[in-house]
Each structure stands twice: as structure tokens, then as C-alpha cells.
Design an enzyme around this catalytic site. Structure first.
Site, PDB file in Angstrom:
ATOM      1  N   ASP A 358       4.686   5.860  -0.944  1.00 34.75           N
ATOM      2  CA  ASP A 358       4.934   5.887   0.495  1.00 34.75           C
ATOM      3  C   ASP A 358       6.398   6.180   0.809  1.00 34.75           C
ATOM      4  O   ASP A 358       6.719   6.856   1.791  1.00 34.75           O
ATOM      5  CB  ASP A 358       4.589   4.530   1.124  1.00 34.75           C
ATOM      6  CG  ASP A 358       3.196   4.033   0.776  1.00 34.75           C
ATOM      7  OD1 ASP A 358       2.619   4.525  -0.198  1.00 34.75           O
ATOM      8  OD2 ASP A 358       2.704   3.143   1.475  1.00 34.75           O
ATOM      9  N   GLU A 488      -8.413   7.717  -1.397  1.00 35.38           N
ATOM     10  CA  GLU A 488      -8.864   6.813  -2.451  1.00 35.38           C
ATOM     11  C   GLU A 488     -10.344   6.464  -2.348  1.00 35.38           C
ATOM     12  O   GLU A 488     -10.842   5.652  -3.129  1.00 35.38           O
ATOM     13  CB  GLU A 488      -8.014   5.542  -2.433  1.00 35.38           C
ATOM     14  CG  GLU A 488      -6.568   5.818  -2.811  1.00 35.38           C
ATOM     15  CD  GLU A 488      -5.635   4.638  -2.568  1.00 35.38           C
ATOM     16  OE1 GLU A 488      -4.526   4.650  -3.111  1.00 35.38           O
ATOM     17  OE2 GLU A 488      -6.022   3.714  -1.818  1.00 35.38           O
ATOM     18  N   LYS A 600     -10.698   8.445   3.431  1.00 35.32           N
ATOM     19  CA  LYS A 600      -9.834   7.321   3.808  1.00 35.32           C
ATOM     20  C   LYS A 600      -8.565   7.806   4.490  1.00 35.32           C
ATOM     21  O   LYS A 600      -8.103   7.225   5.465  1.00 35.32           O
ATOM     22  CB  LYS A 600      -9.483   6.506   2.566  1.00 35.32           C
ATOM     23  CG  LYS A 600      -8.590   5.299   2.835  1.00 35.32           C
ATOM     24  CD  LYS A 600      -8.226   4.586   1.538  1.00 35.32           C
ATOM     25  CE  LYS A 600      -7.348   3.379   1.806  1.00 35.32           C
ATOM     26  NZ  LYS A 600      -6.895   2.727   0.550  1.00 35.32           N
ATOM     27  N   GLN A 601      -7.980   8.863   3.941  1.00 35.79           N
ATOM     28  CA  GLN A 601      -6.737   9.373   4.521  1.00 35.79           C
ATOM     29  C   GLN A 601      -6.601  10.856   4.199  1.00 35.79           C
ATOM     30  O   GLN A 601      -7.303  11.394   3.359  1.00 35.79           O
ATOM     31  CB  GLN A 601      -5.528   8.621   3.987  1.00 35.79           C
ATOM     32  CG  GLN A 601      -5.177   8.904   2.537  1.00 35.79           C
ATOM     33  CD  GLN A 601      -3.977   8.109   2.063  1.00 35.79           C
ATOM     34  OE1 GLN A 601      -4.092   6.950   1.742  1.00 35.79           O
ATOM     35  NE2 GLN A 601      -2.831   8.749   2.021  1.00 35.79           N
TER      36      GLN A 601
END
Length: 740
Positions: A358, A488, A600-601
Site C-alpha cells: 500500500d 484477492e 475484491k479490488q
């Protein structure tokens, strides 16, 4: 989603006490100063649902890894940022009745986080079982001027009684981590001592032997004047305090000020800790609470002048961006290259509090534009200093010749994450570190970083990718098997498009960096090449991989595929899921999630965001329109990327909705997980949605360009940023953009 906070452009306000929301509020109202942090636990203590949390930057413990089946290559421990000694309490008893909002009747309650001045304020009226009533006002802050200091001003007024008040000022080191794998306590007592108005407790961690010394001092004011008092020691293992008795009179205010100082062996010799703590206590006591608070406000005003974003016409959006900026600066200041940014900062224990990818992917852009270059440089140097451990991490997995795999989760460079699909497979993190070096250099122009530090990291990462690919005879291309991408919700897949793309790009950038350093400083270039035993044939193999990398694609729909076989899934849109299914990670089994198409993203879109200059708008649009409807955004890192790309595509409403989701993720508890702590690193993504999304800021040929979009609800927005030593003010309104 929980919308219980008042909207205010400079404050976070909670009115009325709701015990079921207390842990959420403890996270939201957390304080920090880059060196330490404290959840918004009640000073008088609370026997209801609560997560007590006091954290010291860089202090961790290697908790034993807890997995069902051990596999070669697993890390031996899971690092925890430790819950440290709790100094933030002032415990009150009135004639043997304990002031505890879980036991008392709460008549009034209000809590405010003042972001402009950097302090937390709380007021309440409570009634004991006996019918006695008290009014309390509290202010506290963690100083960003003296970053070892915290201060509390606790004012109590009896409303309908006279009586004896017992007040306990203490330091409690007998604490534990909620996320301890085996319920172990991680601290040992070294020494403790106290006198009339001070107490000091020194602790050390097991195994890692970090030392932390906490000291407190306190005073009492009555009728506006400081009074003398006697106190009695309160002592037990890992605990020290002083208790005073004082007569309370109806309608007369009593004020208790408590000052705390924390020093650790990370920045102070162990044998000097107590000396430094006691000296600092003397300084802060002489200054007093009001002067310290004034200094705090002045320092925060300066930060806001450098980094504030002003939004006209949308108070909810304005409050949210300031909250995100406030929490980022509470978490990391860039003064110490030994520190980094944990996903939860100082607000909770989830994820162990350690460093993830991140930082490189989301946080560095924020600090590049809002702080001195040394701040981002220190984040990169943090990784450079851990290169030997990254090489060792790769070696444990079977790699050789100086190939490096930077850890998914770390405190000291060693991998300490114990989920196999992450530890072994989420290797795209290497690409984020290379991209961060590229991003830093193109933004600051600091090419010297490439010579001094960057090239060595890039080469070690390139060596990893060379060994991680293999040649597919069937495809006649290089492939990357058995990975997990940023999304993920798909594990152990082959040819994740984003991973393959960033791997190839890393090889390209390593070759470009080699050419630059060789041309700029040939002596240093060959010194490095000799030291790492670099062979010229490595260049040939890297070029071959770049030319022949496989990228999964569907020709019919003209989109890049998440990975091989993605279209074998049943493609269902999120809008067609009933609300009882969401969030998936709390309602569905992992097996069901992995077999679904839900994302998820951002994954493919993460790559398109990083490398926007390589793809035309039509390509971006096709992929965005295909993947966005299947994305559940159950990662805090997802909505910001979607917002930026939606703004670029002209999807104004979608960009705005995603901005609200990322900016108010914690304030409104979108994913029902704020009680575990805030999503600090995604808050940097919130800043990106405005600067890179709505303002359309990009770097082209060493120049900043802007292509702004003004959300319909906004009359204007403006922000400050720094680019290559120059301060820039950008204003966007309905007439256009102005750059000053």
C-alpha cells in the site's frame, strides 16, 4: 453503512452515546503524531465493548505463526505492532462509586475531533446509581511539536452533591494484543517508580528486547488555581499509579491535567530512557496544558496551509477529505527512515500494523505532492535498507543469484505474513516497489536516487521476474503461473494480466535505469555490477521476456482478462446480487467467493491506472465498463482507482460516488469493519481521487498537466501541492482551472 456522525467541515462530531458503536468511534476519533498513537478510549475507563489501544511506532513482536499445515517457505512469525502501556486514564470514584459510562446513566454525551487544531474533545453528564450527577469535559492531544508527549485536561463538576473524590493517575503495562495468536502477553517489566505527582514505568518486549519508558505527571486545579495534594502509590506487576483524595463540592469545577511522555530504545539508548522521560516531563509541565495546546494548533495550521483541499458546496465531501489528510499526517511524518505506514496506522491491530505494498502504490503519491521530497525518499530508503532481507526471502522460496522478493508484510524486511496465497503468490508487490522508484524520480527529478539506491533494487527485482516466468511451448510465450493478483478473491491463478504486465515493465525499467546510470556515473555503475556479479547475458534474457510475455485477452470483447479462464466463470453483476449477500467476505464461504466472478479490488484496472500513458481511452473504457460492474470494492484500496479512471472517462456521477465511498469509508463504516481500526493507506487514495481524478493531474514530459472535472454538487475545489521545489495552488470552478 453507519451514518451517525454530524457533518462539519473541520470537525468529526458524535452526539449521544451509543454503546454498540463505541468501538467504531474509538477508531474514528483516534489520535496520533507519527511517533505514537492512541485509540479514543475513555479516560475514566469503560467496562463495556472496547478495544484499548496505545501504540508506539516501530515497536513490534514476532508472534508465533499460527497455520493449520506448515509449508516450506512459511515465515516463522507474524509480526505485531504492540499494544503498549496505557497512559491515557484518569479513573474517578465518588464515595466508592466508579465513574463508568457502561454502569452509569448517560444523560448527555458529545465527542468532537477538531482537525484544524489537532485535538479530541468530549463532554458528558452522567448519573450514578445513587443519583449523584457529574458533568465532565475532556480535551486531549498527541503533540506534533513534541512527538513524545500526550496531554489530557479532565474537568469534572458535581451537579447535585458534595463528597469525596478518589482520582487515580496511572500507567498500565499489563496489557495484551487482541490479535495475539496464542493469547501471549508480549511485555516484561524492567523498573517502575513514583513520587507525589509523577510515575515512571519501563517495559521491554520479549524476544525483540525493545525498551519503552512511559512517564506521567499531573496537577489539580480548583477554583481556577493549582492546588497542592498528597497522593498514595498504587503498585502491582507492570503497573504504577498515584491516587489522590479530594473534596468535591456541588457546582465547583475540578480540573485534572495529566501529561505523558514516551521514549523507546529505537531512538534513545536504553540506559538513558528514564533520564530523557523525566527531563521531557519537566519541560511539558512547565509549559502547561494551554501552552502545549496552542503550540499544537499552530503546528497543525501550518500543515493545513501546505496540504489542505477546499471543496465549496459539499460539506460532506469537504469533511471527508480533511479527515483523510488529518489521519495520514497523524500516522506518518517522514522524519525517521526506520518507520513506515501500516494499513491501520495507530488505530488498531489488524494486519499486524506492519508495512504492505500500500505504501508504494498509494501513499507515496500523496507525500510527493504535499511534503518535502525527503519524506518520500525516506519511504524508498526504507525498502533499500531491507534489500538483503528481500534477497533472503526469495532464497527461501528457491530463487538465487541475488533475486529479491520484497515481503507482502514486514516490520524489518523479513516476510511475516502466514497465508500461503498471499505470502507465496501475491508477488505483484515487487512491481509496486519498482514503480514507486520510477514515480518518485519522475516527480522530483532526483535522478541521484537511482545512482545511490534505486538501480540496485531494480536489478534484484528484475532477477526475480526472470526466474519467476517460464516458457510455455503451447503458447510460445513466457507465462507466470500460480499467483494472486491485487484482487484477492482469486487465488493460485495462471497469467494474471496485471502481474504479467508489471513484471515485463519492471524488466524494461531496469534496463532503462542501467543505461542512465552507466551514462551518468560509469565508475559507480561498474562497481555495482561487479559487486552483484551481473552478467551481460541477463540483459539478453530480459529483453526476450519483454518481447514474448503472454497477456491474456478476449478478442471478442476486446478486454484484458483477469487471468486465464476468467470467462469460464458465470459472469454476474453486483447489482443483481441481493443485499443479503454483501459484503461477500462476511456472508459467503471462501470456496464460493473463489469460484465467483466478483472482484475484491481493481486488478486489470490497477494496471491501467499505473500505465495510463500506454493505453488509449477506448481500451480503458472497454475494460472499465467490463470489470467495474463485477467489482464489490471490499478492499479499501479499490474505490479510489475506480474513481480516478471514471473521472478520466467522463463518468462524473460514478467518479463522485466512488470518491464518497473511499473518502467516507471509515466515517460511514461502509464495509462494517471500522471497529478494527481505520484504513489509513487507502486514505492516500482519497487524496488521489481529487488531485488525479477530478483535477486530472498527470506528469507528461517532466511537466504537470491538468484536465479537470467538476462534480455537479461542487461549486469549486482547490488544493495546494509542491512540484520540484515550487508551491502550486490549483483552483477549479465552473469557469475553468487556475494555477497559481
Amino acid at each position: 453503512m453507519k451514518k451517525y456522525l454530524k457533518v462539519d467541515e473541520w470537525k468529526i462530531i458524535e452526539e449521544g452515546f451509543s454503546p454498540e458503536l463505541n468501538r467504531v468511534s474509538e477508531s474514528i476519533f483516534s489520535l496520533g503524531n507519527g511517533r505514537m498513537g492512541h485509540r479514543a478510549n475513555f479516560e475514566e475507563g469503560y467496562s463495556g465493548e472496547s478495544l484499548q489501544g496505545s501504540y508506539l511506532a516501530g515497536i513490534y513482536y514476532p508472534d508465533k505463526t499460527k497455520v493449520g499445515w506448515w509449508k516450506n517457505g512459511y515465515p516463522e512469525y507474524a509480526a505485531k505492532v504492540l499494544n503498549a502501556a496505557n497512559w491515557g486514564t484518569i479513573r474517578i470514584q465518588v464515595d466508592n462509586e466508579l465513574l463508568d459510562l457502561n454502569r452509569c446513566k448517560v444523560l448527555e454525551f458529545k465527542r468532537e475531533l477538531n482537525m484544524r487544531d489537532g485535538y479530541l474533545e468530549r463532554s458528558f453528564k452522567a448519573e450514578f446509581e445513587s443519583g449523584r450527577q457529574v458533568s465532565v469535559q475532556v480535551k486531549r492531544f498527541l503533540s506534533i511539536v513534541h512527538d513524545s508527549v500526550g496531554a489530557i485536561r479532565y474537568s469534572l463538576t458535581p451537579l447535585n452533591f458534595d463528597g469525596e473524590l478518589s482520582v487515580l493517575f496511572d500507567i498500565d503495562g499489563d496489557i495484551s494484543n487482541q490479535d495475539a495468536n496464542y493469547g501471549e502477553k508480549f511485555w516484561k517489566e524492567v523498573e517502575k517508580d513514583s513520587a507525589t505527582d509523577v510515575a515512571v514505568l519501563t517495559m521491554k518486549t520479549k524476544r525483540t528486547n525493545f525498551f519503552a519508558c512511559t512517564g506521567i505527571a499531573f496537577d489539580v486545579q480548583k477554583d481556577g488555581k493549582t492546588i497542592s495534594f498528597e497522593s498514595a502509590p498504587m503498585v502491582r506487576e507492570k503497573y504504577i499509579g498515584r491516587e489522590i483524595k479530594i473534596k468535591a463540592e456541588e457546582g465547583k469545577e475540578l480540573v485534572f491535567c495529566k501529561y505523558a511522555v514516551n521514549y523507546t530504545s529505537l531512538n534513545t539508548p536504553k540506559d538513558k530512557l528514564r533520564l530523557h522521560v523525566e527531563k521531557e516531563l519537566g519541560v511539558v509541565c512547565s509549559l502547561g496544558f494551554n501552552n502545549l495546546l496552542k503550540m499544537q494548533a499552530d503546528a497543525w495550521h501550518l500543515k493545513w496551509r501546505e496540504s489542505d483541499i477546499e471543496i465549496e458546496g459539499d460539506p460532506e465531501a469537504q469533511q471527508a477529505i480533511r479527515y483523510n489528510i488529518f489521519q495520514l499526517y497523524q500516522t506518518y511524518t517522514g522524519e525517521d527512515p526506520a518507520l513506515n505506514i501500516g494499513p491501520k496506522g495507530f488505530t488498531g491491530e489488524k494486519y499486524g500494523g506492519a508495512t504492505h505494498w500500500d505504501t508504494e502504490a498509494y501513499c507515496i503519491p500523496f507525500y510527493l505532492a504535499t511534503a518535502a521530497p525527503k519524506v518520500s525518499r525516506n519511504l524508498l530508503i526504507y525498502r533499500f535498507k531491507q534489500l538483503p532481507q528481500a534477497i533472503e526471502n526469495a532464497k527461501k522460496l528457491g530463487f538465487f543469484d541475488g533475486a529479491a522478493l520484497f515481503p507482502m508484510v514486514t516490520m524489518n524486511g523479513e516476510e511475516c505474513h502466514n497465508e500461503w496465497e498471499i505470502t507465496f503468490e501475491e508477488i505483484h508487490r515487487n512491481g509496486s516497489i519498482s514503480f514507486a522508484i520510477y514515480n518518485y524520480i519522475r516527480y522530483t527529478g532526483d535522478q541521484d536516487y537511482l545512482i545511490e539506491y534505486g538501480l540496485e533494487v531494480l536489478l534484484a527485482i528484475a532477477r526475480f521476474w526472470k526466474q519467476r516466468v517460464n516458457w510455455s511451448i503451447k503458447k510460445e510465450r513466457y507465462v507466470i503461473l500460480g499467483v494472486t493478483g491485487p484482487n484477492e478473491y482469486e487465488n493460485n491463478v495462471d497469467n494474471n494480466w496485471y502481474t504479467n504486465y508489471i513484471a515485463s515493465w519492471c524488466l524494461e525499467y531496469a534496463l532503462e535505469a542501467m543505461r542512465y546510470v552507466k551514462g551518468r556515473d560509469e565508475a559507480k555503475y561498474y562497481t555495482l555490477m561487479n559487486r552483484i556479479q551481473f552478467k551481460e547475458e541477463e540483459i539478453t534474457s530480459w529483453k526476450d521476456i519483454i518481447d514474448k510475455m503472454y497477456y491474456p485477452k478476449d478478442d471478442k470483447q476486446q478486454v484484458f482478462l483477469q487471468q486465464d479462464g476468467f470467462l469460464d466463470k458465470e459472469l454476474i453483476l453486483v447489482k443483481n446480487l441481493g443485499p443479503e449477500n454483501l459484503p461477500l467476505n462476511q456472508k459467503w464461504s471462501w470456496d464460493r467467493i473463489l469460484r465467483s466472478c466478483f472482484i475484491k479490488q481493481a486488478d486489470v484496472l490497477q494496471g491501467l491506472y499505473f500505465f495510463q500513458d500506454r493505453f488509449d481511452l477506448d481500451t480503458l473504457k472497454r475494460n472499465f465498463d467490463f470489470y467495474e460492474p463485477m467489482t464489490v470494492h471490499e478492499s479499501s484500496l479499490s474505490p479510489c482507482v475506480h474513481s480516478i479512471l471514471a473521472a478520466k472517462l467522463g463518468y462524473e456521477k460514478l467518479a463522485y460516488d466512488f470518491y464518497l465511498r473511499t473518502s467516507r469509508l471509515d466515517l460511514d463504516d461502509y464495509n462494517n469493519d471500522t471497529e478494527d481500526g481505520l484504513h489509513i493507506t487507502s486514505m492516500a487514495g482519497t487524496w488521489m481521487t481529487i488531485v488525479e481524478g477530478f483535477a486530472g493531474m498527470r506528469m507528461v514530459d517532466d511537466e504537470l498537466t491538468f484536465n479537470p472535472m467538476l462534480p455537479e454538487k461542487w461549486k469549486s475545489f482547490s488544493f495546494n501541492m509542491v512540484y520540484r521545489g515550487k508551491s502550486i495552488l490549483v483552483k477549479v470552478n465552473k469557469e475553468g482551472v487556475e494555477i497559481l
